[in-house]
Design a protein around this motif. Structure first.
Motif, short mmCIF file in Angstrom:
data_model
loop_
_atom_site.label_atom_id
_atom_site.label_comp_id
_atom_site.label_asym_id
_atom_site.label_seq_id
_atom_site.Cartn_x
_atom_site.Cartn_y
_atom_site.Cartn_z
N VAL A 78 0.81 -1.17 0.05
CA VAL A 78 -0.11 0.13 0.02
C VAL A 78 1.01 1.34 -0.02
O VAL A 78 1.99 1.26 0.51
N SER A 79 0.58 2.29 -0.90
CA SER A 79 1.24 3.60 -1.00
C SER A 79 0.61 4.46 0.28
O SER A 79 -0.35 4.99 0.35
N LEU A 80 1.68 4.80 1.35
CA LEU A 80 1.34 5.82 2.23
C LEU A 80 1.04 7.23 1.89
O LEU A 80 0.40 7.97 2.29
N THR A 81 1.84 7.37 0.75
CA THR A 81 1.77 8.60 -0.13
C THR A 81 0.17 9.05 -0.81
O THR A 81 -0.29 9.93 -0.30
N LYS A 82 -0.26 7.99 -1.19
CA LYS A 82 -1.66 8.00 -1.83
C LYS A 82 -2.65 8.00 -0.69
O LYS A 82 -3.69 8.40 -0.98
N GLN A 83 -2.24 7.36 0.37
CA GLN A 83 -3.34 7.35 1.44
C GLN A 83 -3.22 8.62 2.22
O GLN A 83 -4.10 9.09 3.28
N PHE A 87 14.31 8.79 5.36
CA PHE A 87 14.35 7.08 5.24
C PHE A 87 14.68 6.59 3.99
O PHE A 87 14.27 7.20 2.93
N ARG A 88 15.52 5.77 3.97
CA ARG A 88 15.71 4.70 2.58
C ARG A 88 14.67 3.49 2.81
O ARG A 88 13.91 3.21 1.94
N ARG A 89 15.00 2.69 4.10
CA ARG A 89 14.01 1.79 4.13
C ARG A 89 14.00 1.47 5.50
O ARG A 89 15.14 1.69 6.23
N ILE A 90 12.85 0.89 6.12
CA ILE A 90 12.75 0.49 7.27
C ILE A 90 12.09 -1.25 7.46
O ILE A 90 10.94 -1.34 6.70
N LEU A 91 12.88 -2.01 8.00
CA LEU A 91 12.22 -3.42 7.98
C LEU A 91 11.89 -3.46 9.66
O LEU A 91 12.69 -3.68 10.60
N LEU A 106 8.05 -3.93 5.43
CA LEU A 106 9.35 -3.44 4.97
C LEU A 106 8.68 -1.92 4.28
O LEU A 106 7.52 -1.99 3.58
N ILE A 107 9.10 -1.08 4.91
CA ILE A 107 8.70 0.52 4.56
C ILE A 107 9.99 0.92 3.65
O ILE A 107 10.82 1.15 3.89
N THR A 108 9.45 1.42 2.41
CA THR A 108 10.51 1.88 1.34
C THR A 108 10.35 3.18 0.84
O THR A 108 8.91 3.44 0.56
N ASN A 109 11.39 4.05 0.79
CA ASN A 109 11.34 5.39 0.40
C ASN A 109 11.61 5.21 -1.07
O ASN A 109 12.90 5.25 -1.25
N ASP A 148 7.34 8.15 -3.53
CA ASP A 148 6.23 7.37 -2.78
C ASP A 148 6.83 6.66 -1.53
O ASP A 148 8.04 6.35 -1.44
N LEU A 149 6.08 6.69 -0.54
CA LEU A 149 6.20 5.89 0.64
C LEU A 149 5.49 4.49 0.92
O LEU A 149 4.26 4.77 0.71
N VAL A 150 6.30 3.49 0.76
CA VAL A 150 5.50 2.10 0.35
C VAL A 150 5.64 1.23 1.49
O VAL A 150 6.70 0.94 1.95
N VAL A 151 4.36 0.64 1.94
CA VAL A 151 4.47 -0.56 3.15
C VAL A 151 4.21 -1.88 2.45
O VAL A 151 3.08 -2.05 1.76
N GLN A 152 4.93 -2.68 2.49
CA GLN A 152 4.76 -4.11 2.08
C GLN A 152 4.99 -5.22 3.30
O GLN A 152 5.55 -5.01 4.06
N ARG A 153 3.71 -5.84 3.13
CA ARG A 153 3.40 -7.12 4.03
C ARG A 153 4.70 -8.15 3.58
O ARG A 153 4.55 -8.37 2.71
N GLU A 154 5.43 -8.49 4.74
CA GLU A 154 6.45 -9.51 4.57
C GLU A 154 5.88 -10.83 5.33
O GLU A 154 5.69 -11.81 4.46
#
Length: 424
Positions: free
Chosen positions: A227-232, A329-333, A380-383, A387-393
């Motif tokens: 999901v895109s945090l930016t779009k949300q 941020f570049r990425r957060i796990l 995993l949260i990636t910039n 866009d700032l994207v959250v991915q379910r791992e």
């Protein structure tokens, strides 16, 4: 009801094309809520009286349950009825097979009552049952009343004020051209004395109104894991990451060196952690080990709360990410490790919820663990730059002999850090 401590499970069979469903409860006086606070659901998981709590979803062998804990002894005397409801997300209940509600003794796990709901078609919300007072005792009644207007229709029917999406205001109409005004010779006006208006009594300041309830949410699944945090609209303020869990059995299925089952009950200690990589190249970990709790207002802009051993939905393990510094941020796990009390995640069912200060909350459940894992990558949260994207791992990892859980998750995601032993 033979007991007051009850576990209410909304259950159905998952599969391709089957919508997700959510359990909710409404505490009523005279058929209506007293305020929006009497609505318990995924965005408002605990009632102020602590009589009703939304515990979240579990998927065991394709049978999904969403659970409410109800303590009838804590229900306030004014409350006459506790409505037990369900809403479908992404379809109607005609597409949900084997829908049922089951009331269990929370302590013993034995079934007290069960209602299998059949015959649904276009309904997107259901009142499946209710607890009600009768002659000083609590009783359960199966209802099966459907709504085609979803959770919003159900909630408003019981007096909830629902937050509606903002609609753009219509453009103002162009003013009509003024008719020409004939000119007249100016005459001196006679002076007019206007008496002052009568003094008005001071008015009390308006009572602040609570914001309406927001029903929006995002649930990540294997089929839709990002999901895109930016779009949300969730790229500023503080984002809370919560992990809550439940031990389905008292003992793990993995044997200890002594050949006895390992307890997974009161002594279970899970640690929520986060690997981070910033755009300046710096890397690190936020965790309880080594007291590396982080900081919210300076790098890494991630802060871990105190340690929790209960897994309760109202507390659990929490960390906060300061999205006001999301450009750093570049990425957060986000991951979780077993510190003590068990040798794997077997028989442990957990839910992860990310709640931005702005935007819809994001949640997902962990799959059932079938390997001897002591570390699980959660999200995993990636910039990406724009866009700032959250991915379910939801990825269980099995450390090699002599390798720590932290080093294992580092290897799996290529963080490239050096590790030394630590303790709380």
């Amino acid at each position: 009801m033979p007991t007051t401590a009850l576990r209410v499970e909304l259950g159905w069979r998952a599969g391709p094309g089957v919508p997700d469903a959510d359990a909710s409860a409404l505490l009523l006086v005279g058929g209506k809520v007293r305020s929006d606070a009497d609505f318990v659901f995924y965005n408002q998981p605990v009632h102020a009286s602590n009589a009703v709590r939304h515990e979240g979803k579990k998927d065991i062998g394709g049978r999904v349950t969403d659970t409410l804990l109800v303590d009838l002894a804590r229900v306030e005397p004014a409350i006459e009825t506790v409505i037990l409801a369900a809403s479908a997300d992404g379809g109607s209940f005609g597409q949900v097979p084997d829908l049922a509600i089951e009331v269990k003794d929370a302590a013993q796990g034995t079934s007290v009552a069960r209602f299998d709901s059949t015959g649904a078609t276009v309904e997107t919300a259901f009142v499946l049952g209710e607890f009600y007072r009768r002659q000083g005792a609590w009783k359960f009644r199966a209802v099966g009343q459907g709504y085609s207007s979803g959770l919003e229709g159900l909630a408003t029917d019981y007096g909830i004020t629902v937050d509606e999406p903002q609609q753009p205001a219509p453009a103002p109409a162009a003013p009509a051209p003024a008719a020409p005004t004939p000119t007249m010779p100016q005459m001196p006006a006679a002076p007019v004395t206007v008496p002052p208006p009568p003094a008005m009594p001071p008015t009390a300041p308006p009572t602040p109104q609570a914001p309406p309830v927001s029903l929006s949410k995002v649930t990540l699944t294997k089929a839709a894991p990002t999901v895109s945090l930016t779009k949300q609209g969730g790229t500023s303020g503080a984002m809370r990451v919560n992990l809550n869990w439940e031990v389905r059995k008292q003992f793990s299925g993995w044997a200890s060196k002594l050949g006895r089952p390992v307890a997974m009950h009161n002594d279970l200690d899970l640690d929520l952690c986060a690997l981070f990589e910033l755009v300046d190249g710096s890397k690190g970990v936020v965790q309880a080990l080594g007291n590396a709790f982080g900081s919210l207002h300076q790098p890494p802009f991630i802060l871990l709360d105190g340690d929790d051993r209960t897994g309760a939905v109202a507390t659990g393990e929490n960390l906060t990410i300061n999205l006001d510094h999301q450009q750093a941020f570049r990425r957060i796990l986000v991951f979780v490790t077993i510190y003590e009390g068990a040798r794997s995640f077997a028989d442990l069912h957990a839910t992860v919820t990310l709640t931005p200060q702005f935007g819809a909350p994001i949640d997902f459940s962990l799959d059932e663990c079938t390997v001897p894992s002591t570390v699980c990558a959660l999200a995993l949260i990636t910039n990406t730059g724009n866009d700032l994207v959250v991915q379910r791992e939801a990825r269980y990892l099995v450390p090699e002999r002599g390798v720590s859980p932290q080093r294992t998750v580092d290897y799996a995601y290529g963080w490239g850090m050096n590790w030394t032993p630590g303790r709380k």
